[in-house]
Design a protein around this motif. Sequence first.
Motif, PDB file in Angstrom:
ATOM      1  N   ALA A  12       4.204   3.635  -7.787  1.00  0.00           N
ATOM      2  CA  ALA A  12       3.463   2.139  -8.019  1.00  0.00           C
ATOM      3  C   ALA A  12       3.778   1.675  -9.476  1.00  0.00           C
ATOM      4  O   ALA A  12       4.084   0.514  -9.513  1.00  0.00           O
ATOM      5  CB  ALA A  12       1.994   2.446  -7.962  1.00  0.00           C
ATOM      6  N   ARG A  13       3.732   2.706 -10.427  1.00  0.00           N
ATOM      7  CA  ARG A  13       4.001   1.900 -11.862  1.00  0.00           C
ATOM      8  C   ARG A  13       5.316   1.560 -12.116  1.00  0.00           C
ATOM      9  O   ARG A  13       5.694   0.431 -12.635  1.00  0.00           O
ATOM     10  CB  ARG A  13       3.630   2.900 -12.717  1.00  0.00           C
ATOM     11  CG  ARG A  13       2.283   3.455 -13.172  1.00  0.00           C
ATOM     12  CD  ARG A  13       1.935   4.210 -14.188  1.00  0.00           C
ATOM     13  NE  ARG A  13       0.493   4.694 -14.215  1.00  0.00           N
ATOM     14  CZ  ARG A  13       0.121   5.978 -14.477  1.00  0.00           C
ATOM     15  NH1 ARG A  13       0.931   6.829 -14.327  1.00  0.00           N
ATOM     16  NH2 ARG A  13      -1.372   5.808 -14.332  1.00  0.00           N
ATOM     17  N   GLU A  41      -9.272   3.766  -6.548  1.00  0.00           N
ATOM     18  CA  GLU A  41     -10.286   4.869  -7.095  1.00  0.00           C
ATOM     19  C   GLU A  41     -11.218   4.692  -8.260  1.00  0.00           C
ATOM     20  O   GLU A  41     -12.009   5.066  -8.417  1.00  0.00           O
ATOM     21  CB  GLU A  41      -9.093   6.127  -7.809  1.00  0.00           C
ATOM     22  CG  GLU A  41      -9.810   7.231  -8.112  1.00  0.00           C
ATOM     23  CD  GLU A  41      -8.894   8.495  -8.159  1.00  0.00           C
ATOM     24  OE1 GLU A  41      -9.241   9.374  -8.763  1.00  0.00           O
ATOM     25  OE2 GLU A  41      -7.958   8.495  -7.535  1.00  0.00           O
ATOM     26  N   LEU A  50      -0.744  -3.766 -10.591  1.00  0.00           N
ATOM     27  CA  LEU A  50      -1.502  -2.429  -9.917  1.00  0.00           C
ATOM     28  C   LEU A  50      -2.838  -2.681  -9.575  1.00  0.00           C
ATOM     29  O   LEU A  50      -3.519  -3.206 -10.467  1.00  0.00           O
ATOM     30  CB  LEU A  50      -0.987  -1.247 -10.928  1.00  0.00           C
ATOM     31  CG  LEU A  50      -1.008  -0.078 -10.247  1.00  0.00           C
ATOM     32  CD1 LEU A  50       0.021   0.280  -9.490  1.00  0.00           C
ATOM     33  CD2 LEU A  50      -0.377   0.892 -11.507  1.00  0.00           C
ATOM     34  N   VAL A  61      -0.944  -1.050  -4.390  1.00  0.00           N
ATOM     35  CA  VAL A  61      -2.212  -0.330  -4.421  1.00  0.00           C
ATOM     36  C   VAL A  61      -1.725   1.239  -3.916  1.00  0.00           C
ATOM     37  O   VAL A  61      -1.366   1.668  -2.758  1.00  0.00           O
ATOM     38  CB  VAL A  61      -3.060  -0.832  -3.119  1.00  0.00           C
ATOM     39  CG1 VAL A  61      -4.279   0.105  -3.158  1.00  0.00           C
ATOM     40  CG2 VAL A  61      -3.352  -2.242  -3.475  1.00  0.00           C
ATOM     41  N   PRO A  62      -1.765   2.112  -4.864  1.00  0.00           N
ATOM     42  CA  PRO A  62      -1.539   3.589  -4.545  1.00  0.00           C
ATOM     43  C   PRO A  62      -2.668   4.375  -4.235  1.00  0.00           C
ATOM     44  O   PRO A  62      -3.671   4.703  -4.916  1.00  0.00           O
ATOM     45  CB  PRO A  62      -0.888   4.145  -6.081  1.00  0.00           C
ATOM     46  CG  PRO A  62      -1.637   3.160  -7.083  1.00  0.00           C
ATOM     47  CD  PRO A  62      -1.886   1.901  -6.493  1.00  0.00           C
ATOM     48  N   MET A  63      -2.872   4.659  -3.041  1.00  0.00           N
ATOM     49  CA  MET A  63      -4.325   5.420  -2.443  1.00  0.00           C
ATOM     50  C   MET A  63      -3.751   5.994  -1.398  1.00  0.00           C
ATOM     51  O   MET A  63      -3.315   5.589  -0.405  1.00  0.00           O
ATOM     52  CB  MET A  63      -5.160   4.406  -2.468  1.00  0.00           C
ATOM     53  CG  MET A  63      -6.639   5.353  -1.523  1.00  0.00           C
ATOM     54  SD  MET A  63      -7.265   6.239  -2.785  1.00  0.00           S
ATOM     55  CE  MET A  63      -7.850   5.426  -3.974  1.00  0.00           C
ATOM     56  N   TRP A  87       0.862  -1.104  -0.004  1.00  0.00           N
ATOM     57  CA  TRP A  87       0.048   0.112  -0.048  1.00  0.00           C
ATOM     58  C   TRP A  87       0.811   1.346   0.021  1.00  0.00           C
ATOM     59  O   TRP A  87       1.592   1.674   0.930  1.00  0.00           O
ATOM     60  CB  TRP A  87      -0.878   0.166   1.182  1.00  0.00           C
ATOM     61  CG  TRP A  87      -2.176   1.196   1.041  1.00  0.00           C
ATOM     62  CD1 TRP A  87      -1.935   2.417   1.187  1.00  0.00           C
ATOM     63  CD2 TRP A  87      -3.235   0.705   0.697  1.00  0.00           C
ATOM     64  NE1 TRP A  87      -3.200   2.939   0.784  1.00  0.00           N
ATOM     65  CE2 TRP A  87      -4.257   1.955   0.710  1.00  0.00           C
ATOM     66  CE3 TRP A  87      -4.022  -0.499   0.690  1.00  0.00           C
ATOM     67  CZ2 TRP A  87      -5.456   1.909   0.228  1.00  0.00           C
ATOM     68  CZ3 TRP A  87      -5.527  -0.553   0.293  1.00  0.00           C
ATOM     69  CH2 TRP A  87      -6.240   0.755   0.106  1.00  0.00           C
ATOM     70  N   LYS A 143       2.714   8.781  -5.685  1.00  0.00           N
ATOM     71  CA  LYS A 143       2.234   7.399  -5.450  1.00  0.00           C
ATOM     72  C   LYS A 143       2.014   6.783  -6.534  1.00  0.00           C
ATOM     73  O   LYS A 143       2.523   5.484  -6.750  1.00  0.00           O
ATOM     74  CB  LYS A 143       1.031   7.446  -4.602  1.00  0.00           C
ATOM     75  CG  LYS A 143       1.198   7.835  -3.059  1.00  0.00           C
ATOM     76  CD  LYS A 143      -0.202   8.090  -2.409  1.00  0.00           C
ATOM     77  CE  LYS A 143      -1.232   8.932  -3.127  1.00  0.00           C
ATOM     78  NZ  LYS A 143      -0.891  10.187  -3.368  1.00  0.00           N
ATOM     79  N   THR A 144       1.400   7.224  -7.662  1.00  0.00           N
ATOM     80  CA  THR A 144       1.011   6.398  -8.823  1.00  0.00           C
ATOM     81  C   THR A 144       2.335   6.346  -9.814  1.00  0.00           C
ATOM     82  O   THR A 144       2.601   5.069 -10.275  1.00  0.00           O
ATOM     83  CB  THR A 144      -0.256   7.276  -9.620  1.00  0.00           C
ATOM     84  OG1 THR A 144      -1.251   7.394  -8.929  1.00  0.00           O
ATOM     85  CG2 THR A 144      -0.346   6.331 -10.888  1.00  0.00           C
ATOM     86  N   ASP A 167      -6.027   0.340  -8.298  1.00  0.00           N
ATOM     87  CA  ASP A 167      -6.057   1.497  -7.939  1.00  0.00           C
ATOM     88  C   ASP A 167      -7.472   1.628  -7.255  1.00  0.00           C
ATOM     89  O   ASP A 167      -8.514   1.458  -8.035  1.00  0.00           O
ATOM     90  CB  ASP A 167      -5.903   2.626  -9.208  1.00  0.00           C
ATOM     91  CG  ASP A 167      -5.886   3.858  -8.636  1.00  0.00           C
ATOM     92  OD1 ASP A 167      -6.559   4.248  -7.434  1.00  0.00           O
ATOM     93  OD2 ASP A 167      -5.713   4.820  -9.579  1.00  0.00           O
TER      94      ASP A 167
END
Length: 184
Positions: A17-18, A33, A29, A77-79, A4, A13-14, A31
Amino acid sequence: MIVWINGPFGVGKTTTARLLAGALADARLFDPEFLGSMLTAFVTPPTGDFQDLPLWRHLVVQTVTGLDRHHAGVWIVPMSLLDPAYRAEILGGIRAAGVEVREVVLTLPEDRLRARIDADLVEAGARGWRHDHLARALATFASTSDARLIDASDPPEQVADAVAAHVRGETRFPAPGHPGRQPE
């Protein structure tokens, strides 16, 4: 395993994450969202924030644990989770289902974060939201003691390398006094 990636809006974050998905074997990945977008097509959050919908938080836990159970590997998980109760509910729910969670919080000094938000041309429409939530994010993450803090000042590839090292259990610490340094 769930990685996370938490932190203020606009911290990277995104992007991290990538890059991390490409650096870790069998990593993908997810997300949350997307779940928020799906839900808001049917219901309107009274506050305007889909994270305030109990159903969103429930679906995040169910989706993440389901992905781990049915599609093994590393899920990134980018959040941003700014509400400590929501963070506890979601990460605690995932852990209660027997899924390992490694949480990292990307950090950046406020002035550099504001400059990064202003310079972001990809998410320019989110600029106001990010600035409006910055003080709350900085306060929330300043009091986070159970996640790995990783300084996001370095180039994105180095930030992703630091996260990957943490996930692999390697010890890579920034220099003493560096904002991302963890107590030993």
